[in-house]
Scaffold this active site. Sequence first.
Site, short mmCIF file in Angstrom:
data_model
loop_
_atom_site.label_atom_id
_atom_site.label_comp_id
_atom_site.label_asym_id
_atom_site.label_seq_id
_atom_site.Cartn_x
_atom_site.Cartn_y
_atom_site.Cartn_z
N GLU A 428 44.26 33.82 46.10
CA GLU A 428 43.01 34.31 45.55
C GLU A 428 42.63 35.57 46.32
OE1 GLU A 428 40.35 31.18 46.65
OE2 GLU A 428 38.58 32.40 46.46
N ASP A 502 41.21 29.33 48.90
CA ASP A 502 40.34 29.04 50.03
C ASP A 502 39.79 27.62 49.94
OD1 ASP A 502 40.72 31.60 50.83
OD2 ASP A 502 38.77 32.35 50.16
N ASP A 504 36.98 26.34 49.84
CA ASP A 504 35.55 26.31 49.54
C ASP A 504 35.35 26.09 48.03
OD1 ASP A 504 36.25 28.69 48.38
OD2 ASP A 504 35.15 29.97 49.77
N ASP A 506 34.53 28.06 45.57
CA ASP A 506 35.20 29.03 44.70
C ASP A 506 36.71 28.77 44.66
OD1 ASP A 506 33.04 30.40 43.72
OD2 ASP A 506 32.94 31.74 45.46
#
Length: 641
Positions: A428, A502, A504, A506
């Site tokens: 990403e 990641d 998280d 997102d």
Amino acid sequence: MTTTNYGAEQIQVLEGLEPVRKRPGMYIGTTGPRGLHHLVYEVVDNSIDEALAGHCTHIEVDINNDGSVTVTDDGRGIPTDIHPSTGKSALETVLTVLHAGGKFGGGGYKVSGGLHGVGISVVNALSEKLEVTVWRDKKEHTQIYSRGVPVTELTAKLNKENRQGTSVTFLPDTEIFSVGIEFDYSTLSGRLRELAYLNAGIKITFTDSRPAEPHIETYLYEGGIKEYVAYMCREKEALHKDIIYVSGERNNINIEVAFQWCIDAYSDNILGFANNIRTIDGGTHLEGLKAVLTRTLNNIARKRNKIKENEPNLAGENVREGLTAVISVKVPEPEFEGQTKTKLGNTEVRGIVDSLVGETLNEYLELNPQVADTIIEKAVQAFKAAEAARRARDLVRRKSVLESSPLPGKLADCSERDPERSEIFIVEGDSAGGSAKQGRDRRFQAILPLKGKILNIEKTDDAKIYKNLEIQALITALGLGIKGEDFDSTQLRYHRIVIMTDADVDGAHIRTLLLTFFYRYQKNLLEQGFIYIACPPLYKVERGKNYSYCYSDRELQQKLAEFPANANYTVQRFKGLGEMMPEQLWTTTMNPETRTLKKVEIEDAAKAEELFTILMGDRVAPRRQFIETYGTRLNLQDLDI
Ligand code: 0RA
């Protein structure tokens, strides 16, 4: 004298099952979780066979408190009489001789012979302990085995209630299943539910006695695969009320098909089964079904003047758009082909499916012209959309021919050319992409950075999909063909496709979008195990000159608990992959020697379909309901509502 005899017998038994213990993978595929669960399916399949022969109506599966599993049925019971030539009971023969089960069965369809179907003796060989009980002839017969060898004689006591049936309790051998012998509730329940759908009228009770409060579920579907289709469509909006159902038998081959078209679906969902085994790679039954659907709908469309004389026929995929179908065939001698043995090969099945479905479908559509018209109109729309998509696709193709290299510019490819040894990390953003490019082993690891959130393919029609630049990059980098078309794994450029996002919200969202893309664009990528998820660490803990990485909050707590109370340490939380040094990313996440990769597999096809529809589709109400029901149970702290 008797001791000597027993010894000789024991050697014979050992010879019989030794290959199974030596090479378990040959018999159950793997000694990982999948192989472990196959043991249960193997025993259950025997009871299903007994039910299909018309002698059993109820099967109970229990995960016991000690981690063993019990499968009990009310069939005729495995015969216990002594075979004159071997001097052994039929029961012991079935449990100690490879493939002996079938010899005693006689008549009826055998589930055995397919993907599993290796015989109950394999389960016995791979169990630390197996206890079998048979109720027959007003007696209760029992025998205990360990690793395939009897440790007691076959004993019998009086059974006044005249009960009938078989019960097998087995504890898998930890020497064989090195990663553990813990059964997964949802894996087993998914398959048992599927079996209940595939075999109408058979009641399967599933109990998990491991929790303090045992978990009990009963699966019984009088409507069989018709109910299965209804279940798969329950989150979708049907195009017509009735589920179309066809069943019939020819040349001892039994076929059953149920299907329904829905409005809000851009793809089809057809589940094929042969002898209760999911045929992931298709085969003649699916070929027959697809051919007859295309032909019948084109015929009717022409008859009803929905396609003009000078217009071309609707293509198969147009006709199948929005279709949910289950086809289940039972073939006396199934031939399973392909690398994974999940493709039905019996050629006679194609014609039988074609003619039986043709008759029923024609009659149904003649009697229900308004249904015929809605299905045809949807197919015509799909045809037009496909035309638009083809134009967009041609544009993609032409563009790639014009460019010197058809591969996307931002792909950092590896030097290895053998797909089996190549992997690609889909990351990403450019900053993570930079770290990954520097950290990788460029000999066999490629990096493809994607910009932001990719398109939600669940909500997008094909024309838009092909125009999207990020999707184009994915398609060309991976060597994927056209959406939904027959999958050719030889064209795949990497056999390990690793999603690395990641840790998280997102990142989780992007991972979900990518999984949706793979699932809808080419489900086979998931079914054949090409898709992986990278597991980057969440924390780095430093104390003096020592440091270590933690991959979960629990791991961090454990690590910190090991330190003396007054220790000095620092904890660094990685907010994204881009924050990691290339070298760090390599050791923690990318180096095959030290990393953890999660392989994505589809255990329950119907559940997967339902989840993608609910979670990624355009209808809000079912999604809200899902979140309200499961949000707290799944502990989805990061849920982004
Ligand atoms: C061989 C012959 C017969 C039944 C079975 C096997 C049988 C096997 C299993 C395994 C689990 N449950 C089972 N139930 C039955 C037929 C015996 C007869 O003719 O009475």
